[in-house]
Write an enzyme that holds these catalytic residues in place. Structure first.
Site, PDB file in Angstrom:
ATOM      1  N   CYS A  86      72.051  -9.389  15.966  1.00  0.00           N
ATOM      2  CA  CYS A  86      70.618  -9.133  16.050  1.00  0.00           C
ATOM      3  C   CYS A  86      70.276  -7.957  15.134  1.00  0.00           C
ATOM      4  O   CYS A  86      70.926  -6.912  15.181  1.00  0.00           O
ATOM      5  CB  CYS A  86      70.281  -8.797  17.498  1.00  0.00           C
ATOM      6  N   GLU A  87      69.259  -8.127  14.299  1.00  0.00           N
ATOM      7  CA  GLU A  87      68.917  -7.066  13.358  1.00  0.00           C
ATOM      8  C   GLU A  87      68.233  -5.875  14.040  1.00  0.00           C
ATOM      9  O   GLU A  87      68.124  -4.808  13.443  1.00  0.00           O
ATOM     10  CB  GLU A  87      68.033  -7.599  12.235  1.00  0.00           C
ATOM     11  N   HIS A  88      67.802  -6.033  15.266  1.00  0.00           N
ATOM     12  CA  HIS A  88      67.106  -4.941  15.939  1.00  0.00           C
ATOM     13  C   HIS A  88      68.057  -3.918  16.548  1.00  0.00           C
ATOM     14  O   HIS A  88      67.769  -2.726  16.538  1.00  0.00           O
ATOM     15  CB  HIS A  88      66.181  -5.494  17.030  1.00  0.00           C
ATOM     16  N   HIS A  89      69.186  -4.389  17.103  1.00  0.00           N
ATOM     17  CA  HIS A  89      70.131  -3.476  17.745  1.00  0.00           C
ATOM     18  C   HIS A  89      71.544  -3.602  17.181  1.00  0.00           C
ATOM     19  O   HIS A  89      72.435  -2.883  17.607  1.00  0.00           O
ATOM     20  CB  HIS A  89      70.177  -3.733  19.267  1.00  0.00           C
ATOM     21  N   GLN A 126      66.940 -14.904  15.792  1.00  0.00           N
ATOM     22  CA  GLN A 126      67.211 -16.330  16.005  1.00  0.00           C
ATOM     23  C   GLN A 126      66.139 -17.212  15.380  1.00  0.00           C
ATOM     24  O   GLN A 126      66.431 -18.280  14.833  1.00  0.00           O
ATOM     25  CB  GLN A 126      67.342 -16.617  17.496  1.00  0.00           C
ATOM     26  N   CYS A 171      71.621  -7.988  23.345  1.00  0.00           N
ATOM     27  CA  CYS A 171      70.604  -6.940  23.458  1.00  0.00           C
ATOM     28  C   CYS A 171      69.746  -7.140  24.701  1.00  0.00           C
ATOM     29  O   CYS A 171      69.145  -6.182  25.198  1.00  0.00           O
ATOM     30  CB  CYS A 171      69.745  -6.866  22.199  1.00  0.00           C
ATOM     31  N   HIS A 190      71.686 -13.420  24.012  1.00  0.00           N
ATOM     32  CA  HIS A 190      71.543 -12.204  23.210  1.00  0.00           C
ATOM     33  C   HIS A 190      72.050 -10.996  23.988  1.00  0.00           C
ATOM     34  O   HIS A 190      71.535 -10.685  25.067  1.00  0.00           O
ATOM     35  CB  HIS A 190      70.069 -11.996  22.838  1.00  0.00           C
TER      36      HIS A 190
END
Length: 195
Positions: free
Chosen positions: A87-90, A128, A158, A156
């Site tokens: 995941c690019e956020h976390h 995703q 996250c 996920h």
């Protein structure tokens, strides 16, 4: 003779990322000289290079390397393809299964190339939703089939390890082009993948 694993990594990138991981581990309050952590910065640097190797791969060339002229024009499905991404956020993993279908229009592709295309896009920092679109557009633009369908189901970390901490949730994304935009074709595909 000691065990030696043969892997190829960009040593400059490995050294740069390794030093950053060492600083991160120390900043988090750990002793970087503890036996179990001595090689962790290098292992993490190599792991990140492996997990993001999709930036250096061309999914179009992968498909083109195994395209064959063929008159078959019925649905082709490859389902339950394992996916692993970050995941690019976390920068935490998400993982699950992808299902791909296409209806050829003069060309088929080697079946192993479809999971390879997923891997190229999954081995990048992702969400995703974009992963689904990337795979869909690549197959559609390269093969030029009568239609393409992609469904991805993933858990996920996250959402499971932090934040909302929901352990049993799955996220499903889908995309359809061409003949799969027709409800009958889409329903046939969804029935065949068991959804």
């Amino acid at each position: 003779m000691p065990y030696k694993k043969l892997e190829e990594y960009n040593m400059q990138v490995t050294d740069d990322v390794k030093s950053r991981y060492k600083s991160i581990i120390e900043d988090l309050g750990e002793n970087i000289n503890r036996e179990g952590l001595l090689k962790t910065p290098e292992r993490a640097a190599k792991a990140m290079q492996f997990l993001t190797q999709g930036y250096h791969q061309d999914p179009v060339e992968i498909l083109k390397s195994a395209m064959f002229k063929e008159s078959y024009n019925e649905m082709v499905i490859v389902k339950d393809i394992e996916i692993y991404s970050l995941c690019e956020h976390h920068m935490l993993p998400f993982f699950g299964k992808a299902h791909i279908a296409y209806i050829p229009d003069g060309h088929i592709v080697g079946l192993s190339k479809l999971p390879r295309v997923i891997d190229v896009f999954a081995r990048r920092l992702q969400v995703q939703e974009r992963l689904t679109e990337d795979v869909l557009d690549c197959i559609n633009d390269t093969l030029k089939p009568q239609g393409v369908a992609v469904v991805i189901e993933a858990a996920h970390m996250c959402m499971m390890m932090r934040g909302v901490q929901k352990q049993n949730s799955l996220t499903t994304t889908s995309g359809f082009r061409g003949q799969f935009e027709k409800i009958e074709t889409r329903n046939e595909f969804l029935k065949l993948i068991g959804k």
